[in-house]
Design an enzyme around this catalytic site. Structure first.
Site, PDB file in Angstrom:
ATOM      1  N   GLY A  99     -16.373   1.643  -3.645  1.00  0.00           N
ATOM      2  CA  GLY A  99     -17.817   1.854  -3.706  1.00  0.00           C
ATOM      3  C   GLY A  99     -18.628   0.703  -4.244  1.00  0.00           C
ATOM      4  O   GLY A  99     -19.787   0.887  -4.620  1.00  0.00           O
ATOM      5  N   ILE A 142      -8.876   1.574  -6.366  1.00  0.00           N
ATOM      6  CA  ILE A 142      -8.089   2.669  -5.828  1.00  0.00           C
ATOM      7  C   ILE A 142      -8.158   2.629  -4.308  1.00  0.00           C
ATOM      8  O   ILE A 142      -9.028   1.973  -3.744  1.00  0.00           O
ATOM      9  CB  ILE A 142      -8.589   4.054  -6.322  1.00  0.00           C
ATOM     10  CG1 ILE A 142     -10.024   4.287  -5.902  1.00  0.00           C
ATOM     11  CG2 ILE A 142      -8.383   4.221  -7.811  1.00  0.00           C
ATOM     12  CD1 ILE A 142     -10.614   5.669  -6.177  1.00  0.00           C
ATOM     13  N   ASN A 143      -7.272   3.379  -3.689  1.00  0.00           N
ATOM     14  CA  ASN A 143      -7.386   3.600  -2.263  1.00  0.00           C
ATOM     15  C   ASN A 143      -8.397   4.725  -2.066  1.00  0.00           C
ATOM     16  O   ASN A 143      -9.010   5.197  -3.021  1.00  0.00           O
ATOM     17  CB  ASN A 143      -6.024   3.950  -1.657  1.00  0.00           C
ATOM     18  CG  ASN A 143      -5.942   3.603  -0.183  1.00  0.00           C
ATOM     19  OD1 ASN A 143      -6.937   3.599   0.524  1.00  0.00           O
ATOM     20  ND2 ASN A 143      -4.743   3.313   0.288  1.00  0.00           N
ATOM     21  N   THR A 144      -8.545   5.177  -0.867  1.00  0.00           N
ATOM     22  CA  THR A 144      -9.530   6.205  -0.563  1.00  0.00           C
ATOM     23  C   THR A 144      -9.129   7.569  -1.126  1.00  0.00           C
ATOM     24  O   THR A 144      -7.966   7.839  -1.376  1.00  0.00           O
ATOM     25  CB  THR A 144      -9.721   6.332   0.958  1.00  0.00           C
ATOM     26  OG1 THR A 144      -8.458   6.584   1.555  1.00  0.00           O
ATOM     27  CG2 THR A 144     -10.331   5.081   1.536  1.00  0.00           C
ATOM     28  N   LYS A 165      -1.075  -1.129  -4.214  1.00  0.00           N
ATOM     29  CA  LYS A 165      -2.322  -0.364  -4.086  1.00  0.00           C
ATOM     30  C   LYS A 165      -2.031   1.101  -4.360  1.00  0.00           C
ATOM     31  O   LYS A 165      -1.210   1.718  -3.690  1.00  0.00           O
ATOM     32  CB  LYS A 165      -2.928  -0.544  -2.702  1.00  0.00           C
ATOM     33  CG  LYS A 165      -4.316   0.049  -2.591  1.00  0.00           C
ATOM     34  CD  LYS A 165      -4.999  -0.393  -1.324  1.00  0.00           C
ATOM     35  CE  LYS A 165      -6.463   0.007  -1.344  1.00  0.00           C
ATOM     36  NZ  LYS A 165      -7.167  -0.494  -0.155  1.00  0.00           N
ATOM     37  N   CYS A 216      -1.748   5.209   1.487  1.00  0.00           N
ATOM     38  CA  CYS A 216      -2.629   5.417   2.632  1.00  0.00           C
ATOM     39  C   CYS A 216      -2.692   6.888   3.051  1.00  0.00           C
ATOM     40  O   CYS A 216      -1.686   7.455   3.466  1.00  0.00           O
ATOM     41  CB  CYS A 216      -2.197   4.569   3.818  1.00  0.00           C
ATOM     42  SG  CYS A 216      -3.349   4.719   5.200  1.00  0.00           S
ATOM     43  N   ASN A 276       0.856  -1.175   0.000  1.00  0.00           N
ATOM     44  CA  ASN A 276       0.000   0.000   0.000  1.00  0.00           C
ATOM     45  C   ASN A 276       0.897   1.231   0.000  1.00  0.00           C
ATOM     46  O   ASN A 276       1.454   1.608   1.016  1.00  0.00           O
ATOM     47  CB  ASN A 276      -0.922  -0.030   1.221  1.00  0.00           C
ATOM     48  CG  ASN A 276      -1.905   1.110   1.226  1.00  0.00           C
ATOM     49  OD1 ASN A 276      -1.863   1.989   0.374  1.00  0.00           O
ATOM     50  ND2 ASN A 276      -2.796   1.087   2.194  1.00  0.00           N
ATOM     51  N   GLY A 316     -14.814  -3.303   0.234  1.00  0.00           N
ATOM     52  CA  GLY A 316     -14.429  -2.813   1.548  1.00  0.00           C
ATOM     53  C   GLY A 316     -15.632  -2.351   2.333  1.00  0.00           C
ATOM     54  O   GLY A 316     -16.252  -3.119   3.071  1.00  0.00           O
ATOM     55  N   THR A 317     -15.999  -1.097   2.158  1.00  0.00           N
ATOM     56  CA  THR A 317     -17.092  -0.480   2.915  1.00  0.00           C
ATOM     57  C   THR A 317     -18.385  -1.291   2.828  1.00  0.00           C
ATOM     58  O   THR A 317     -19.092  -1.446   3.815  1.00  0.00           O
ATOM     59  CB  THR A 317     -17.336   0.957   2.406  1.00  0.00           C
ATOM     60  OG1 THR A 317     -16.118   1.689   2.523  1.00  0.00           O
ATOM     61  CG2 THR A 317     -18.428   1.654   3.188  1.00  0.00           C
TER      62      THR A 317
END
Length: 178
Positions: free
Chosen positions: A118, A65-67, A39, A4, A1, A139-140
């Site tokens: 998402g 993607i990451n956040t 990532k 982050c 990663n 994830g979420t």
């Protein structure tokens, strides 16, 4: 990663420049023969440059993607809601950005892409695959619905049966721009 946004030092800084991404991935590659999946951060000007650097340094795959870097303010106290002031935004709000980035990177690299950001349904996962993802990550959505991954698998199976698709790989990167 290498991406982050939720740590004060390092974190995202590694993944916002092609040369630092290359150096990190190359250093990891020199230490292992295990698969490396890098990532990537969406918080960059051109994600394809970062993706190409990771591929050149021998990453076996990419995770996109990451956040997205965001911020929230408590209006009562007028203070940041997040300890680090800014932090990662995830969930359905980032899906269009994530799909675009998967599509852009798919056109440039020759290594597998894991698409995420998402995903809340099988249709969302299929969009990522059509954009160029070889696999997806959830994830979420798992926090909202712990059974989501199984529901998505079932939904993808239904989709490929209905469309008479013999191999899911046949639609990877199959976006029709005509």
């Amino acid at each position: 990663n290498v991406s982050c946004p939720n740590v004060q030092k390092g974190g995202m800084a590694f993944g916002i420049y092609p040369d630092t991404t290359y150096n990190v991935v190359k250093a990891v590659r020199e230490e292992t023969d295990l698969p490396i999946i890098t990532k990537l951060s969406p918080n960059v000007t051109d994600i394809t440059e970062i993706a190409l650097a990771a591929q050149e340094a021998k990453s076996d795959g990419l995770s996109l993607i990451n956040t997205i870097l965001g911020m929230a303010i408590d209006i009562s106290t007028r203070k940041p809601k997040l300890k680090n002031i800014t932090g990662g935004l995830s969930g359905p709000a980032i899906k269009p950005v994530a799909i675009r980035m998967v599509w852009q990177v798919f056109k440039k690299v020759n290594i597998p892409i894991i698409g995420g950001g998402g995903i809340m349904s099988a249709d969302d996962a299929i969009e990522f695959i059509i954009a160029g993802a070889s696999a997806v990550s959830i994830g979420t959505g798992n926090f909202v619905n712990p059974r989501l991954s199984m529901e998505i698998i079932t939904g993808i199976e239904k989709y490929i049966k209905e469309k008479k698709i013999k191999d899911i790989n046949a639609i990877t990167g199959s976006l029709d721009l005509s």
